[in-house]
Design an enzyme around this catalytic site. Structure first.
Site, PDB file in Angstrom:
ATOM      1  N   THR A 131     -22.417  -4.050 -24.402  1.00  0.00           N
ATOM      2  CA  THR A 131     -22.371  -2.599 -24.285  1.00  0.00           C
ATOM      3  C   THR A 131     -23.791  -2.043 -24.357  1.00  0.00           C
ATOM      4  OG1 THR A 131     -20.350  -2.750 -25.562  1.00  0.00           O
ATOM      5  CG2 THR A 131     -21.191  -0.564 -25.138  1.00  0.00           C
ATOM      6  N   ASP A 161     -17.649 -13.849 -29.104  1.00  0.00           N
ATOM      7  CA  ASP A 161     -18.943 -13.187 -29.261  1.00  0.00           C
ATOM      8  C   ASP A 161     -19.659 -13.720 -30.498  1.00  0.00           C
ATOM      9  OD1 ASP A 161     -18.244 -11.678 -27.114  1.00  0.00           O
ATOM     10  OD2 ASP A 161     -18.758  -9.751 -28.022  1.00  0.00           O
TER      11      ASP A 161
HETATM   12  P1  ADP Z   1     -22.340  -4.721 -27.993  1.00  0.00           P
HETATM   13  O1  ADP Z   1     -21.333  -5.020 -26.943  1.00  0.00           O
HETATM   14  O2  ADP Z   1     -23.600  -4.187 -27.432  1.00  0.00           O
HETATM   15  O3  ADP Z   1     -22.529  -5.823 -28.963  1.00  0.00           O
HETATM   16  P2  ADP Z   1     -21.063  -3.384 -30.135  1.00  0.00           P
HETATM   17  O4  ADP Z   1     -19.910  -2.471 -30.007  1.00  0.00           O
HETATM   18  O5  ADP Z   1     -20.823  -4.752 -30.681  1.00  0.00           O
HETATM   19  O6  ADP Z   1     -21.739  -3.473 -28.753  1.00  0.00           O
HETATM   20  O7  ADP Z   1     -22.122  -2.640 -31.030  1.00  0.00           O
HETATM   21  C1  ADP Z   1     -23.341  -3.237 -31.367  1.00  0.00           C
HETATM   22  C2  ADP Z   1     -24.198  -2.256 -32.089  1.00  0.00           C
HETATM   23  O8  ADP Z   1     -23.654  -1.919 -33.354  1.00  0.00           O
HETATM   24  C3  ADP Z   1     -25.543  -2.895 -32.348  1.00  0.00           C
HETATM   25  O9  ADP Z   1     -26.557  -1.984 -32.019  1.00  0.00           O
HETATM   26  C4  ADP Z   1     -25.514  -3.161 -33.843  1.00  0.00           C
HETATM   27  O10 ADP Z   1     -26.783  -3.117 -34.393  1.00  0.00           O
HETATM   28  C5  ADP Z   1     -24.636  -2.070 -34.350  1.00  0.00           C
HETATM   29  N1  ADP Z   1     -24.027  -2.425 -35.630  1.00  0.00           N
HETATM   30  C6  ADP Z   1     -23.242  -3.484 -35.888  1.00  0.00           C
HETATM   31  N2  ADP Z   1     -22.869  -3.506 -37.188  1.00  0.00           N
HETATM   32  C7  ADP Z   1     -23.425  -2.427 -37.772  1.00  0.00           C
HETATM   33  C8  ADP Z   1     -23.405  -1.880 -39.101  1.00  0.00           C
HETATM   34  N3  ADP Z   1     -22.740  -2.480 -40.067  1.00  0.00           N
HETATM   35  N4  ADP Z   1     -24.101  -0.751 -39.326  1.00  0.00           N
HETATM   36  C9  ADP Z   1     -24.771  -0.161 -38.328  1.00  0.00           C
HETATM   37  N5  ADP Z   1     -24.820  -0.612 -37.066  1.00  0.00           N
HETATM   38  C10 ADP Z   1     -24.167  -1.735 -36.770  1.00  0.00           C
HETATM   39 MG    MG Z   2     -21.165  -6.648 -30.329  1.00  0.00          MG
END
Ligand code: ADP
Ligand code: MG
Length: 544
Positions: free
Chosen positions: A95, A391
């Site tokens: 994403t 993932d």
């Molecule tokens: P992607 O498909 O890009 O992996 P995600 O829906 O998995 O999309 O979202 C990833 C984003 O969420 C990343 O930028 C990550 O740093 C952020 N993220 C994941 N866990 C946390 C958290 N506990 N607190 C803040 N941000 C988070």
């Molecule tokens: Mg992700």
């Protein structure tokens, strides 16, 4: 004086070029980014996609969503491709990469409209891309791999961050341990196909388990099966691609018989053939017989009488995994059955998992392999769980090979943004503006994380900008408290390769789209092979 138009292409060819074409492509890409925008981050929403067959998919994964959507716009397909490539290369961050590319394009759009030459923008973006990658490498934190405890913490944190944005976020501690265990079982090369994921409906998510070995569902059984032992230690395993069933030859051949004796002799011959096969198997010393093809009732009973176990109709993929794990080879005749063609395992067992029976082989000598058996409710939910684990598994594999991590939650993006803004002060000319624009574009990740959580994004971004200007490298969005915090200390870790790959891919596709200034559609391609709906609608050379 009016000049007559010069006709160059066949009548009906749709061609559009120049700035409006670039703008139109940019708009299409932004529409794609908008489609996945709300799924980003721990508070992101999921998408329910219903395909033509009526099959519903629920997903949070950018690549999965874009793959299921049937996108026809030629330029917008580029974004689908980068999401796919991110998925294949690092497994997570799909994403993010689409959002970044969409935002880079959005920032470039005003310059295109002002007739800045696309090549100037491309050059500046490429340069900034390289600098960002360098910067990530520079500030990423290396974890000492030699220390097993520290390595485990690193892996679990990375898996947890990857899982925290998924449907299974509530169980992320449970699953991140499981995923790390699974990857740890594999050997050096960490082949992904050696982790099997099986889904059994029913039970709670926490009932999911990791089997150190191969496990697969028992599909079919005949009478006599209940008498077979369900547990052997150190069994020899025969892997077959042979049907062990009485073949009703009348279906395959036409035989003319005149007397009952003749008919009897045919029946006898069939039995002899089968018994010969069974006898050879028994003599080979095999205790467990697995076959891709059916094993009939006679054979089942025969094996039961001789304290052997059998399972027919084993899926090809499972049989192969068993072969890789337990050794031996898949036989198509019983003639060549030798000690070398039999596999072995420390323990074979048939266990009950929910309503299913599972054949489990533990302690396989040849290859390191494991199987995750997922439990849970709805089918769509379990499918999404499987994708989420995929993932996380990819992320852990990446982190094993590459031990540098950065903090997530927008921290690394904010730091890069600050870096680019500072850097642009030292550059003269148009490049300065373009690099500043890129820095601004990077803020899309923290902003979207806030938006998706319902936070006041402006307020949080202001706080983040200030912190980063003061040198708080790892400050990012705190999803729990609507504030900012040091996400490195909060253990929101991501392997730096995820970010490097995302930024490189986003820059690449941005440059690609900016460099296309003409689309020519061949009229013939439209009618026959083209996807349904192609050629209709807006966005093909007409500014939206
Ligand atoms: P992607 O498909 O890009 O992996 P995600 O829906 O998995 O999309 O979202 C990833 C984003 O969420 C990343 O930028 C990550 O740093 C952020 N993220 C994941 N866990 C946390 C958290 N506990 N607190 C803040 N941000 C988070
Ligand atoms: Mg992700």
């Amino acid at each position: 004086m009016m000049q007559p138009p010069i006709i160059l292409l066949k009548e009906g060819t749709d061609t559009s070029q120049g700035t409006p074409q670039i703008i139109s492509n940019v708009n299409a890409c932004q529409a794609i980014a908008d489609a996945v925008r709300t799924t980003l981050g721990p508070r992101g929403m999921d998408k329910l996609i219903v395909e033509t067959g009526g099959k519903a998919t629920i997903s949070n994964d950018g690549a999965t969503i874009l793959k299921t959507l049937d996108i026809v716009h030629p330029a917008a397909k580029t974004l689908v491709d980068i999401a796919k490539s991110q998925d294949a290369e690092v497994g997570d961050g799909t994403t993010s990469v689409v959002l970044l590319a969409g935002e880079f394009l959005k920032e470039a759009k005003p310059y295109i409209e002002e007739h800045v030459h696309p090549q100037i923008i491309i050059r500046a973006f490429r340069k900034a891309g390289c600098l960002m990658v360098q910067k990530i490498k520079e500030i990423s934190v290396k974890i000492k791999k030699d220390d097993p405890n520290e390595l485990r913490v690193l892996l679990e944190n990375c898996a947890a961050t990857s899982l925290s944005s998924k449907l299974v976020a509530a169980q992320k501690d449970f699953f991140s341990k499981m995923v790390v265990d699974a990857v740890m079982i594999l050997d050096e090369l960490l082949p992904l196909n050696m982790i099997g994921i099986k889904k059994v409906q029913g039970g709670a998510l926490e009932d999911s388990m990791l089997v150190d070995g191969v496990a697969f569902k028992k599909t079919f059984s005949y009478a006599g099966f209940e008498m077979q032992s369900k547990k052997y230690s150190n069994p020899k395993i025969a892997l077959l691609n042979i049907e062990l069933e009485l073949k009703a030859e009348k279906e395959n051949a036409e035989v003319r018989v005149n007397t009952v004796q003749e008919y009897q002799s045919i029946v006898d011959a069939e039995w002899t053939i089968l018994y010969d096969k069974l006898d050879t198997l028994y003599k080979s010393g095999a205790k467990v017989v697995l076959s891709k093809l059916p094993i009939g009732d006679v054979a089942t009973q025969y094996f039961a009488d001789r304290d052997m176990f059998c399972a027919g109709r084993v899926p090809d993929e499972d049989l192969r995994r068993t072969m890789k794990a337990c050794g031996g080879s898949i036989q198509t005749t019983v003639q060549g059955l030798s000690a070398g063609s039999l596999g072995t395992a420390d323990l074979f067992e048939e266990v009950q998992v929910g309503g299913e029976r599972y054949n489990v082989f533990k302690g396989c000598p040849q290859a390191k392999t494991c199987t995750i058996i997922l439990r849970g409710g709805a089918e769509q939910f379990m499918e999404e769980t499987e994708r989420s684990l995929h993932d996380a598994i990819m992320i852990v594999r990446r982190a094993m090979k590459n031990d540098a991590v950065v903090a997530g939650g927008g921290a690394i993006e904010m730091e890069l943004s600050r870096y680019l803004r500072d850097l642009s002060q030292t550059i003269a000319g148009k490049e300065q503006l373009l690099i500043t624009a890129l820095g601004k574009a990077l803020e899309v990740i923290p902003r979207q994380l806030c938006d998706n959580a319902g936070f006041d994004a402006t307020n949080i971004l202001n706080k983040l900008r200030q912190k980063h200007a003061e040198g708080g490298t790892w400050f990012g969005v705190n999803i729990m408290t609507e504030d900012i915090c040091d996400n490195f200390q909060a253990f929101v870790w991501e392997p730096s390769v995820v970010k490097i790959n995302a930024i490189t891919a986003a820059i690449e596709s941005t440059c690609l789209i900016l460099s296309v200034d003409e689309t020519i559609r061949n009229p013939r391609a439209e009618g026959g092979g083209g996807p349904p709906g192609a050629g209709r609608g807006r966005g093909r050379g007409r500014p939206m």
